[in-house]
Design a protein around this motif. Structure first.
Motif, short mmCIF file in Angstrom:
data_model
loop_
_atom_site.label_atom_id
_atom_site.label_comp_id
_atom_site.label_asym_id
_atom_site.label_seq_id
_atom_site.Cartn_x
_atom_site.Cartn_y
_atom_site.Cartn_z
N CYS A 90 74.91 23.72 66.42
CA CYS A 90 73.92 23.91 65.35
C CYS A 90 74.20 23.08 64.10
CB CYS A 90 73.77 25.38 65.00
SG CYS A 90 73.18 26.36 66.40
N PHE A 91 74.64 21.85 64.30
CA PHE A 91 74.76 20.90 63.20
C PHE A 91 73.64 19.88 63.33
CE2 PHE A 91 78.98 22.62 63.01
CZ PHE A 91 79.33 22.52 61.68
N VAL A 133 81.43 38.91 64.09
CA VAL A 133 80.26 38.05 64.12
C VAL A 133 80.06 37.54 65.54
CG1 VAL A 133 79.23 35.93 63.23
CG2 VAL A 133 80.72 37.29 61.77
N GLU A 134 78.82 37.52 65.98
CA GLU A 134 78.49 36.94 67.27
C GLU A 134 77.44 35.87 67.03
OE1 GLU A 134 76.29 38.60 71.12
OE2 GLU A 134 78.23 39.54 70.75
N TYR A 135 77.78 34.62 67.43
CA TYR A 135 76.87 33.49 67.24
C TYR A 135 76.02 33.28 68.47
CZ TYR A 135 79.82 32.37 63.25
OH TYR A 135 80.50 32.42 62.07
N ASP A 136 74.77 32.90 68.25
CA ASP A 136 73.88 32.50 69.33
C ASP A 136 73.50 31.05 69.06
OD1 ASP A 136 71.85 31.95 71.13
OD2 ASP A 136 70.79 33.83 70.80
N TYR A 137 74.17 30.13 69.75
CA TYR A 137 73.96 28.71 69.50
C TYR A 137 72.67 28.19 70.11
CZ TYR A 137 78.64 28.65 67.58
OH TYR A 137 79.74 28.90 66.80
N THR A 138 72.00 28.96 70.94
CA THR A 138 70.70 28.51 71.47
C THR A 138 69.60 28.68 70.43
OG1 THR A 138 70.27 30.65 72.49
CG2 THR A 138 71.31 28.99 73.87
N THR A 139 69.75 29.68 69.54
CA THR A 139 68.75 29.90 68.49
C THR A 139 69.30 29.60 67.10
OG1 THR A 139 69.40 32.23 68.30
CG2 THR A 139 67.59 31.70 69.84
N CYS A 140 70.57 29.23 67.02
CA CYS A 140 71.24 28.94 65.74
C CYS A 140 71.14 30.13 64.78
CB CYS A 140 70.69 27.67 65.10
SG CYS A 140 71.05 26.20 66.08
N THR A 141 71.46 31.30 65.30
CA THR A 141 71.48 32.52 64.51
C THR A 141 72.80 33.26 64.77
OG1 THR A 141 70.39 33.78 66.27
CG2 THR A 141 68.97 32.80 64.58
N PHE A 142 73.05 34.27 63.97
CA PHE A 142 74.24 35.09 64.17
C PHE A 142 73.89 36.54 63.89
CE2 PHE A 142 74.39 34.03 59.68
CZ PHE A 142 74.74 35.22 59.09
N GLU A 143 74.76 37.41 64.38
CA GLU A 143 74.62 38.85 64.12
C GLU A 143 75.99 39.38 63.74
OE1 GLU A 143 73.33 42.91 66.50
OE2 GLU A 143 72.73 40.96 67.30
N VAL A 144 76.02 40.19 62.70
CA VAL A 144 77.26 40.84 62.27
C VAL A 144 77.13 42.31 62.59
CG1 VAL A 144 78.79 41.32 60.33
CG2 VAL A 144 77.51 39.18 60.40
N PHE A 145 78.13 42.85 63.25
CA PHE A 145 78.08 44.27 63.59
C PHE A 145 79.46 44.88 63.51
CE2 PHE A 145 78.21 41.65 67.35
CZ PHE A 145 79.22 42.21 68.11
N GLU A 146 79.48 46.19 63.41
CA GLU A 146 80.73 46.92 63.30
C GLU A 146 81.41 47.01 64.66
OE1 GLU A 146 82.41 50.97 61.18
OE2 GLU A 146 80.27 50.67 61.39
N LYS A 147 82.72 46.72 64.67
CA LYS A 147 83.49 46.84 65.90
C LYS A 147 83.56 48.31 66.29
CE LYS A 147 86.55 43.11 64.53
NZ LYS A 147 87.94 42.78 64.15
N VAL A 148 83.50 48.58 67.57
CA VAL A 148 83.60 49.95 68.06
C VAL A 148 84.86 50.03 68.91
CG1 VAL A 148 82.51 51.74 69.41
CG2 VAL A 148 81.11 50.19 68.06
N PRO A 149 85.79 50.92 68.55
CA PRO A 149 87.01 51.03 69.36
C PRO A 149 86.68 51.50 70.77
CG PRO A 149 87.11 52.44 67.40
CD PRO A 149 85.76 51.82 67.44
N CYS A 150 87.38 50.94 71.73
CA CYS A 150 87.20 51.32 73.14
C CYS A 150 88.45 52.04 73.62
CB CYS A 150 86.96 50.08 74.00
SG CYS A 150 85.51 49.13 73.52
N SER A 151 88.26 53.01 74.48
CA SER A 151 89.42 53.67 75.07
C SER A 151 89.15 53.83 76.56
CB SER A 151 89.66 55.02 74.42
OG SER A 151 88.54 55.86 74.61
N ALA A 152 90.20 53.68 77.34
CA ALA A 152 90.08 53.81 78.79
C ALA A 152 90.15 55.30 79.16
CB ALA A 152 91.20 53.05 79.48
#
Length: 107
Positions: free
Chosen positions: A53-54, A81-100
């Motif tokens: 996305c440059f 942050v998760e980038y979507d380079y096909t649309t040149c956008t990003f999304e910021v979201f809260e991490k959710v802890p995972c447990s097995a």
């Protein structure tokens, strides 16, 4: 519940967003510029967007690329942050802890 809503609010409202440019000088006798990200060649006078996305342009004396996507900085550590380079956008979201839970697969 109130702290979860507040956490999501912090992730959504970013204090700073960073975007930048870079350039490289070139000899006027050169007929092509090489995109340093994609390693593709572009003729003098051309304009293109690369896979990160440059927006770039190749002129007679330089190649200049500027970020077409704002990129977040200084967001809370509990966010990602998760980038979507096909649309040149990003999304910021809260991490959710995972447990097995349950069993473990394997030997």
């Amino acid at each position: 519940m109130r702290s979860a809503v507040f956490g999501l609010f912090l992730c959504a409202v970013l204090p700073l967003v960073n975007a930048g440019c870079f350039s490289a000088e070139r000899k006027s006798t050169e007929k092509f510029c090489q995109d340093s990200v994609d390693k593709t060649w572009h003729p003098t006078g051309s304009v293109w967007r690369n896979s990160k996305c440059f927006d770039c342009n190749c002129s007679a004396d330089s190649m200049r690329c500027c970020d077409a996507m704002e990129r977040p900085v200084n967001y809370p550590e509990k966010c990602q942050v998760e980038y979507d380079y096909t649309t040149c956008t990003f999304e910021v979201f809260e991490k959710v802890p995972c447990s097995a839970t349950g069993g473990v697969l394997g030997k």
